[in-house]
Design a protein around this motif. Structure first.
Motif, short mmCIF file in Angstrom:
data_model
loop_
_atom_site.label_atom_id
_atom_site.label_comp_id
_atom_site.label_asym_id
_atom_site.label_seq_id
_atom_site.Cartn_x
_atom_site.Cartn_y
_atom_site.Cartn_z
N VAL A 12 0.83 -1.21 0.00
CA VAL A 12 0.00 0.00 0.00
C VAL A 12 0.87 1.26 0.00
CG1 VAL A 12 -1.72 1.32 1.31
CG2 VAL A 12 -1.91 -1.19 1.12
N VAL A 13 1.98 1.19 0.74
CA VAL A 13 2.88 2.33 0.86
C VAL A 13 4.03 2.15 -0.12
CG1 VAL A 13 4.41 3.60 2.41
CG2 VAL A 13 2.26 2.62 3.28
N ASP A 14 4.25 3.15 -0.94
CA ASP A 14 5.37 3.04 -1.89
C ASP A 14 6.70 3.34 -1.19
OD1 ASP A 14 5.73 5.86 -1.75
OD2 ASP A 14 4.23 6.15 -3.31
N VAL A 15 7.76 3.00 -1.85
CA VAL A 15 9.09 3.16 -1.27
C VAL A 15 9.40 4.62 -0.98
CG1 VAL A 15 11.56 2.82 -1.67
CG2 VAL A 15 9.93 1.08 -2.41
N GLY A 16 8.93 5.51 -1.82
CA GLY A 16 9.19 6.93 -1.63
C GLY A 16 8.62 7.45 -0.32
N TYR A 17 7.36 7.09 -0.02
CA TYR A 17 6.75 7.54 1.23
C TYR A 17 7.44 6.89 2.43
CZ TYR A 17 3.37 8.64 4.87
OH TYR A 17 2.79 9.10 6.02
N PHE A 18 7.78 5.61 2.30
CA PHE A 18 8.45 4.91 3.40
C PHE A 18 9.76 5.59 3.74
CE2 PHE A 18 11.40 1.68 4.98
CZ PHE A 18 10.68 1.17 6.06
#
Length: 485
Positions: free
Chosen positions: A389-395
């Motif tokens: 659900v969460v992309d690498v950029g947000y993580f």
């Protein structure tokens, strides 16, 4: 297929709170940075003032207010003799030491009686503060010159013991010091200076607390500062520096200091009597007392000041085991919650000035709720990342805002402190501190958040507080080896 409903739910929920999570961590870390900048300005002024502080003149002055050093004692046989000797030898023109034996079952009192040749005297206790347990006996040195009073009573807890000590105190200022702590020789001169400069407005002040584990101690004085050998005390060095030292200095500059550590605080005795002393029923008794002082003074519309002094240093031993540290952090957070709830009427209340409009709301949002929101945000982001659900950029953005920024703030705090006071002379100690500042974010920070929530939860369900036991080695045993704990 079985994960589709879970993924859908997490995705929908995450879409609502993704931005607020980032904003919260950005604001809380930025607020720490602002406090550090304020602390740096305060340190700069303090360091410039040190050569002109006039301590020698203050030491010989007859105008400086007298100080009563009150210390409760409960089963402190290991180090009580050296602690009392150190308190009696503090550099100050007029001070006394009042030790309150809170129903000790060890040989602590006998150690004091032998060391100072104590004799019982028929002295009655003043009734300025209401106490639960009356004094059963009062003892003073036979020589009639040493300003030491040892009061014995039944066990009733630290707060009640300090109140008993205040009743026996004869000087205008009262300092609370734990009997297992060590004060620098000039600590009283520094912390009493605001009362000499502004005796009408200044009602309370707090001093710096540092970790003594593995420092070299001789005759009740820290003679060599070193980083502790074990990880848990090391990480607490960083915590004390960031939260207790620089944070409180920033709040003091904002004129909104609401927390003074119970290990080393000074109050005007008349103000202590006015507000009723420490509350024996409070878990966070030190925080609660300062809040009560603020409320009392603001309601009476009196001009007053509560200050934090960077110069005086009190050295204390911190927990070295996870079990003791867990109980300590749970108790601290429970005390934070119960005090904030008891004084909830001050929150956003303009009647209480900066304390009500800035400090109290800050402690609600960024101290009380911090562990809850941190764990919630971390779990949600990691779960969302694993579910796709969460992309690498947000993580990566979350990790940068929540943890990398926090590391930067800690490093900034350490830089300000080192440039100002340079307490750790060895490069190895400085490098260790830097490394610990990074490592604390991996596991330790999350674990202490769980412990803090545990204390909050126990308060909400009404579970009885367990104080636990802190095993101490005692300072007197360090003289032969020179290795202090």
């Amino acid at each position: 297929m079985t994960l589709d409903p879970l993924r859908t739910g997490v995705e929908a929920f995450f879409g609502v709170i993704a931005l607020p999570i980032l904003i919260y961590f950005l604001v809380i870390n930025s607020s720490y940075l602002i406090l550090i900048v304020l602390s740096a300005l305060e340190f700069r002024r303090s360091v410039r003032r040190l050569p002109h502080a006039g301590r020698d003149e203050l030491l010989g002055s007859g105008l400086v207010p007298g100080v009563s050093v009150v210390t409760p004692m409960h089963n402190e046989e290991a180090g009580i003799r050296e602690a009392v000797r150190a308190m009696l030898s503090l550099h100050y023109p007029q001070h006394e030491v009042v030790v309150v034996d809170d129903g000790s079952t060890d040989g602590g009192f006998e150690a004091l009686r032998t060391a100072f040749d104590l004799v019982e005297v028929p002295r009655r206790m003043a009734q300025d503060l209401t106490v639960r347990e009356q004094a059963t006996s009062v003892h003073v040195p036979r020589d009639g010159r040493t300003r030491l009073t040892v009061v014995r009573k039944a066990n009733s807890g630290r707060s009640d013991s300090i109140n008993v000590g205040v009743n026996f105190a004869t000087e205008d200022l009262v300092v609370f010091v734990d009997s297992d702590s060590i004060l620098d020789a000039d600590a009283l001169l520094a912390i009493a200076r605001p009362f000499a400069d502004d005796p009408v407005r200044t009602v309370a002040a707090g001093g710096v607390i540092r970790v003594v584990n593995d420092c070299v101690v001789h005759s009740g004085r820290v003679t060599r500062v070193r980083m502790p050998r074990r990880f848990l005390p090391r990480v607490q060095v960083v915590e004390y520096l960031r939260a207790f030292h620089l944070g409180r200095s920033g709040w003091s500059r904002l004129k909104a200091l609401i927390l003074i550590s119970g290990a080393f605080g000074i109050f005007r005795r008349d103000v202590l009597v006015e507000v009723g002393g420490l509350d024996p029923d409070s878990i966070g008794e030190d925080f609660e007392l300062v809040m009560r002082v603020h409320r009392h003074m603001r309601r009476q519309r009196r001009d007053y000041a509560v200050k934090f002094i960077q110069e005086p240093i009190c050295w204390t031993e911190v927990p070295e085991t996870a079990g003791v540290l867990r109980k300590q952090r749970a108790r601290w957070h429970r005390g934070l919650w119960e005090t904030l709830w008891a004084y909830r009427g001050m929150t956003f209340n303009p009647r209480y000035g900066r304390v009500g409009l800035i400090a109290v709301p800050y402690y609600w949002f960024f101290e009380l709720f911090a562990p809850l929101l941190e764990l919630f945000g971390l779990i949600l982001v990691v779960a969302g990342w694993l579910l796709g659900v969460v992309d690498v950029g947000y993580f990566l953005l979350f990790m940068a805002v929540a943890y990398a920024y926090a590391i930067l703030v800690t490093l900034a705090a350490m830089t300000v402190e080192e440039l100002s006071f340079h307490k750790y002379p060895r490069w190895r100690d400085l490098l260790t501190t830097l490394w610990v500042a990074v490592l604390e974010n991996v596991g330790y920070r999350q674990l202490t958040a769980v412990w803090r929530l545990e204390g909050w939860w126990h308060s909400l369900i009404g579970r009885k507080q367990e104080w636990g036991t802190m095993t101490r080695t005692g300072f007197a045993t360090n003289q032969s080896s020179g290795e202090g704990q």
